[in-house]
Design an enzyme around this catalytic site. Structure first.
Site, mmCIF file in Angstrom:
data_model
loop_
_atom_site.group_PDB
_atom_site.id
_atom_site.type_symbol
_atom_site.label_atom_id
_atom_site.label_comp_id
_atom_site.label_asym_id
_atom_site.label_seq_id
_atom_site.Cartn_x
_atom_site.Cartn_y
_atom_site.Cartn_z
ATOM 1 N N LYS A 126 25.117 60.381 12.010
ATOM 2 C CA LYS A 126 26.198 61.336 11.726
ATOM 3 C C LYS A 126 27.144 60.690 10.741
ATOM 4 O O LYS A 126 27.238 59.472 10.679
ATOM 5 C CB LYS A 126 26.977 61.650 13.017
ATOM 6 C CG LYS A 126 27.794 62.918 12.950
ATOM 7 C CD LYS A 126 26.959 64.121 13.317
ATOM 8 C CE LYS A 126 27.681 65.424 13.099
ATOM 9 N NZ LYS A 126 26.900 66.569 13.647
ATOM 10 N N ASP A 166 27.977 70.097 8.955
ATOM 11 C CA ASP A 166 28.643 70.194 10.261
ATOM 12 C C ASP A 166 29.983 70.857 9.938
ATOM 13 O O ASP A 166 30.097 71.543 8.912
ATOM 14 C CB ASP A 166 28.816 68.793 10.904
ATOM 15 C CG ASP A 166 29.215 68.857 12.378
ATOM 16 O OD1 ASP A 166 28.351 69.141 13.215
ATOM 17 O OD2 ASP A 166 30.407 68.650 12.699
HETATM 18 P P1 NDP Z 1 32.394 75.430 10.583
HETATM 19 O O1 NDP Z 1 33.220 74.499 9.783
HETATM 20 O O2 NDP Z 1 31.525 76.412 9.905
HETATM 21 O O3 NDP Z 1 33.309 76.241 11.618
HETATM 22 C C1 NDP Z 1 34.105 75.566 12.539
HETATM 23 C C2 NDP Z 1 34.873 76.602 13.346
HETATM 24 O O4 NDP Z 1 35.509 75.943 14.440
HETATM 25 C C3 NDP Z 1 35.989 77.248 12.551
HETATM 26 O O5 NDP Z 1 36.217 78.539 13.033
HETATM 27 C C4 NDP Z 1 37.167 76.324 12.850
HETATM 28 O O6 NDP Z 1 38.441 76.927 12.679
HETATM 29 C C5 NDP Z 1 36.922 75.995 14.291
HETATM 30 N N1 NDP Z 1 37.495 74.681 14.572
HETATM 31 C C6 NDP Z 1 37.168 73.502 14.004
HETATM 32 N N2 NDP Z 1 37.933 72.512 14.470
HETATM 33 C C7 NDP Z 1 38.748 73.088 15.365
HETATM 34 C C8 NDP Z 1 39.766 72.580 16.202
HETATM 35 N N3 NDP Z 1 40.084 71.263 16.207
HETATM 36 N N4 NDP Z 1 40.409 73.453 17.027
HETATM 37 C C9 NDP Z 1 40.091 74.785 17.012
HETATM 38 N N5 NDP Z 1 39.130 75.320 16.227
HETATM 39 C C10 NDP Z 1 38.482 74.482 15.431
HETATM 40 O O7 NDP Z 1 31.544 74.477 11.542
HETATM 41 P P2 NDP Z 1 30.202 74.815 12.356
HETATM 42 O O8 NDP Z 1 30.202 76.226 12.792
HETATM 43 O O9 NDP Z 1 29.067 74.282 11.571
HETATM 44 O O10 NDP Z 1 30.364 73.840 13.615
HETATM 45 C C11 NDP Z 1 30.953 74.279 14.847
HETATM 46 C C12 NDP Z 1 30.516 73.351 15.971
HETATM 47 O O11 NDP Z 1 29.075 73.391 16.079
HETATM 48 C C13 NDP Z 1 30.860 71.881 15.809
HETATM 49 O O12 NDP Z 1 31.098 71.316 17.077
HETATM 50 C C14 NDP Z 1 29.579 71.290 15.238
HETATM 51 O O13 NDP Z 1 29.483 69.909 15.479
HETATM 52 C C15 NDP Z 1 28.558 72.069 16.017
HETATM 53 N N6 NDP Z 1 27.211 72.120 15.469
HETATM 54 C C16 NDP Z 1 26.983 72.569 14.205
HETATM 55 C C17 NDP Z 1 25.695 72.647 13.704
HETATM 56 C C18 NDP Z 1 25.398 73.209 12.372
HETATM 57 O O14 NDP Z 1 24.202 73.346 12.055
HETATM 58 N N7 NDP Z 1 26.359 73.584 11.564
HETATM 59 C C19 NDP Z 1 24.553 72.164 14.505
HETATM 60 C C20 NDP Z 1 24.884 71.775 15.856
HETATM 61 C C21 NDP Z 1 26.177 71.745 16.292
HETATM 62 P P3 NDP Z 1 39.339 76.525 11.408
HETATM 63 O O15 NDP Z 1 38.674 77.177 10.241
HETATM 64 O O16 NDP Z 1 40.681 77.068 11.725
HETATM 65 O O17 NDP Z 1 39.333 75.026 11.333
HETATM 66 O O1 2IT Z 2 25.218 68.537 15.226
HETATM 67 C C1 2IT Z 2 24.183 68.864 14.611
HETATM 68 O O2 2IT Z 2 23.076 68.883 15.165
HETATM 69 C C2 2IT Z 2 24.310 69.260 13.206
HETATM 70 N N1 2IT Z 2 25.431 69.318 12.696
HETATM 71 C C3 2IT Z 2 23.085 69.556 12.395
HETATM 72 C C4 2IT Z 2 22.412 68.284 11.952
HETATM 73 C C5 2IT Z 2 21.283 68.469 10.968
HETATM 74 O O3 2IT Z 2 20.799 67.428 10.504
HETATM 75 O O4 2IT Z 2 20.874 69.591 10.665
#
Ligand code: NDP
Ligand code: 2IT
Length: 445
Positions: A126, A166
Site C-alpha cells: 500500500k 484508493d
Molecule cells: P473515494 O476517494 O472515491 O471516496 C471516498 C469517500 O469516503 C468519499 O465520499 C469521502 O468523502 C469519504 N471519506 C473519505 N475519508 C473520510 C473521512 N475521514 N471521514 C468521512 N468520510 C470520508 O475512495 P474509495 O471509494 O475508493 O474508497 C472508500 C473506501 O473503500 C476506503 O476505505 C478504501 O480503502 C476502500 N477500498 C477501496 C477500493 C477501491 O478499489 N477503490 C478497494 C477496497 C477498499 P469526502 O469526499 O468528503 O472526503
Molecule cells: O484496498 C484495496 O484493496 C484497494 N484499494 C484496491 C487495491 C488494488 O490493487 O486494486
C-alpha cells in the site's frame, strides 16, 4: 484479552510506537490467528505471524511540486512493501491529508490477507501521500502525480509491485501516474491497475469493489436462504466504492436510502435510483462537489457532520473510511433491525463495533473479504495486460462473482462456530494459510 495475544501485541506496540491503526489491524488478526497457530506449531516455530507483521520494505520520500501560483509545495510519499510470498506486492495508493505511516501499514497488512483470499497470485502493499486532491486544479494534480512517480518508479514494476487506486486516487490520478512511469521507463507494461480502458485498463475494475461488497452481502444472505431483494440499505461514502455498491444493490432489487461524505449524510427514503445515482456520479466525479447538494436538488434531509448509522436499515455497507462505525453506532444499527454489515471500506468498524456485531450474531463481512472484489479485478487486469488481450464485461464480471463466492466459501470453512459463521475468523485464517505455507516453503526470508 487472551494473554498470548497480549504478549504478542506488547511486542508490536513496542516495535511500532504511536501507530494506532496498525496496532488495531494486527490485533484483530492476532486474536483469530494465535489460537490457530497454537494448534499448528509449524507456523509458531517459523515465527510466521511475527514476520508478516514486519513490512519487507518501507519507502518514504519527498514529493515537491509547483502549485498554480508557482509556489513550491512539499508532500510526503510512501510505499509499504509488506509481503511478497505469493506474488508481486499489490495494493492501492491513497491521497488524503490524514495519510501517515500507521494508516498505510494497517492497509498494507490487511492487503496481504485480502489478496491471499482472492486466490490470485498477489502479495500485499500500500502507498500514498498526505496530498489533498480536494480543491486542486487538474494541472496541480498532474504535476503532483508526476513528481510522486518520479521517485516511486524505481521501486515498482509489473513483476515487483503494482499499485492502484484508493481514497483520492481514481482514473484521473492513475492516468497521470501511468503516463509518467511510461515516460521514465520507456516501457508500456501493466505496472498500475485501474487504468483507462483505452490504455490497458480492465472492464469492471471501477465497479469491482462496490459490486463485490454487494455480492458478498448476497452470499452471506443466500447462505441463510435470504437475499438483498426488498431490503433497505444504508451506505456511507459517495466515492468509487459507494457509487457502484449503490448501483448493484439497485440491480439486485434493494433500496439504498443513504450516502455520505466527510461533511454529512443524505437520507432519501424513496431510494437512490439509477437516475439519482447518475447525478451523484456527475456531482462527485466531474464537478467534485459535496453530497449536501443532493439534498438541495431532491428535497431530502441532510444531516451535517453526522454518519448514516442512525437510519433504520436491514443492511449497512460502510464504504467511506476506517473507524466510521463505533460501538454506539453498531448498537443503534442492531436496535433498528440491521442484520447484515458488508464492509466496502477498509476497517470501517472499530474493534468494539465488531464485538457488538459478533455478539449479536449478525452477518458481518469484514473488509478483507467483502471488499476484495477491487483488488481481484486488478489481478484480472494484470492477467489481461500480460496476455495483451482484453476480456469483455461479462467475462470479467463472471470471474468477479466466482471469486467472491470462493472467498465466502473460504470464510465458511475456517469461520464455522456451531451454526454461526464468524467471517472475521474465517477471513483471517483463510487468508493466512496460503501466505504462511508459501513463507514456510521459502525459508527464513
Ligand atoms: P473515494 O476517494 O472515491 O471516496 C471516498 C469517500 O469516503 C468519499 O465520499 C469521502 O468523502 C469519504 N471519506 C473519505 N475519508 C473520510 C473521512 N475521514 N471521514 C468521512 N468520510 C470520508 O475512495 P474509495 O471509494 O475508493 O474508497 C472508500 C473506501 O473503500 C476506503 O476505505 C478504501 O480503502 C476502500 N477500498 C477501496 C477500493 C477501491 O478499489 N477503490 C478497494 C477496497 C477498499 P469526502 O469526499 O468528503 O472526503
Ligand atoms: O484496498 C484495496 O484493496 C484497494 N484499494 C484496491 C487495491 C488494488 O490493487 O486494486
Amino acid at each position: 484479552m487472551d494473554p498470548r495475544v497480549e504478549e504478542f501485541m506488547a511486542q508490536i506496540t513496542a516495535k511500532n510506537p504511536g501507530e494506532g491503526e496498525f496496532h488495531q489491524a494486527v490485533q484483530e488478526v492476532a486474536e483469530s490467528l494465535i489460537p490457530y497457530i497454537e494448534e499448528n506449531p509449524k507456523y509458531k516455530h517459523a515465527k510466521i505471524l511475527e514476520r508478516i507483521a514486519e513490512p519487507e520494505r518501507v519507502v518514504m520520500f519527498r514529493v515537491p511540486w509547483l502549485d498554480d501560483k508557482g509556489e513550491i509545495q512539499i508532500n510526503k510519499g510512501y510505499r509499504i512493501e509488506m509481503n511478497s510470498a505469493i506474488g508481486p506486492y499489490k495494493g492501492g495508493l491513497r491521497f488524503h491529508p490524514t495519510v501517515n505511516l500507521s494508516i498505510l501499514k494497517f492497509l498494507a497488512f490487511e492487503q496481504v490477507f485480502k489478496n491471499s483470499l482472492t486466490t490470485l497470485p498477489m502479495g500485499g502493499g500500500k502507498g500514498g501521500s498526505d496530498f489533498d486532491p480536494k480543491g486542486k486544479s487538474d494541472n496541480e494534480v498532474m504535476r503532483f502525480c508526476q513528481s510522486f512517480m518520479t521517485e516511486l518508479y524505481r521501486h515498482i514494476g509489473p513483476n515487483t509491485d503494482v499499485p492502484a487506486g484508493d481514497i483520492g486516487v481514481g482514473g484521473r490520478e492513475i492516468g497521470y501516474l501511468f503516463g509518467q512511469y511510461k515516460r521514465l521507463k520507456n516501457e508500456f507494461t501493466g505496472v498500475l491497475t485501474g487504468k483507462g480502458i483505452q490504455y490497458g485498463g480492465s472492464l469492471i475494475r471501477p465497479e469491482a469493489t462496490g459490486f463485490g461488497a454487494t455480492y458478498f452481502a448476497q452470499e452471506m444472505l443466500e447462505a441463510e436462504g435470504d437475499g438483498i431483494k426488498g431490503k433497505k440499505v444504508a451506505i456511507s461514502g459517495s466515492g468509487n466504492v459507494a457509487q457502484f455498491a449503490t448501483q448493484k444493490v439497485n440491480e439486485m432489487g434493494g433500496k439504498v436510502i443513504t450516502l455520505s461524505d466527510s461533511g454529512g449524510f443524505i437520507h432519501d427514503p424513496n431510494g437512490i435510483d439509477q437516475e439519482k445515482l447518475e447525478y451523484v456520479m456527475e456531482l462527485k466525479n466531474i464537478k467534485r462537489g459535496r453530497i449536501k447538494e443532493y439534498a438541495e436538488k431532491y428535497g431530502v434531509e441532510y444531516h451535517e457532520g453526522k454518519r448514516p448509522w442512525s437510519v433504520t436499515c436491514d443492511i449497512a455497507l460502510p464504504c467511506a473510511t476506517q473507524n466510521e462505525i463505533n460501538e454506539d453506532e453498531a448498537k443503534t444499527l442492531i436496535k433498528n433491525g440491521c442484520r447484515v454489515v458488508s464492509e466496502g471500506a477498509n476497517m470501517p468498524s472499530t474493534p468494539e463495533a465488531i464485538e457488538v456485531f459478533l455478539n449479536n450474531k449478525i452477518l458481518f463481512g469484514p473488509g478483507k473479504a467483502a471488499n476484495a472484489g477491487g483488488v481481484s479485478v486488478s489481478g484480472l487486469e494484470m492477467t489481461q495486460n500480460s496476455m495483451r488481450l482484453p476480456w469483455n464485461r461479462d467475462e470479467v464480471d463472471k470471474q468477479l462473482q466466482q471469486i467472491m463466492k470462493n472467498i465466502h466459501h473460504t470464510c465458511q470453512k475456517y469461520g464455522k462456530e456451531g451454526d454461526y459463521i464468524n467471517y472475521v475468523k474465517g477471513a483471517n485464517i483463510g487468508g493466512f494459510v496460503k501466505v504462511a505455507e508459501a513463507m514456510l516453503a521459502q525459508g527464513a526470508v
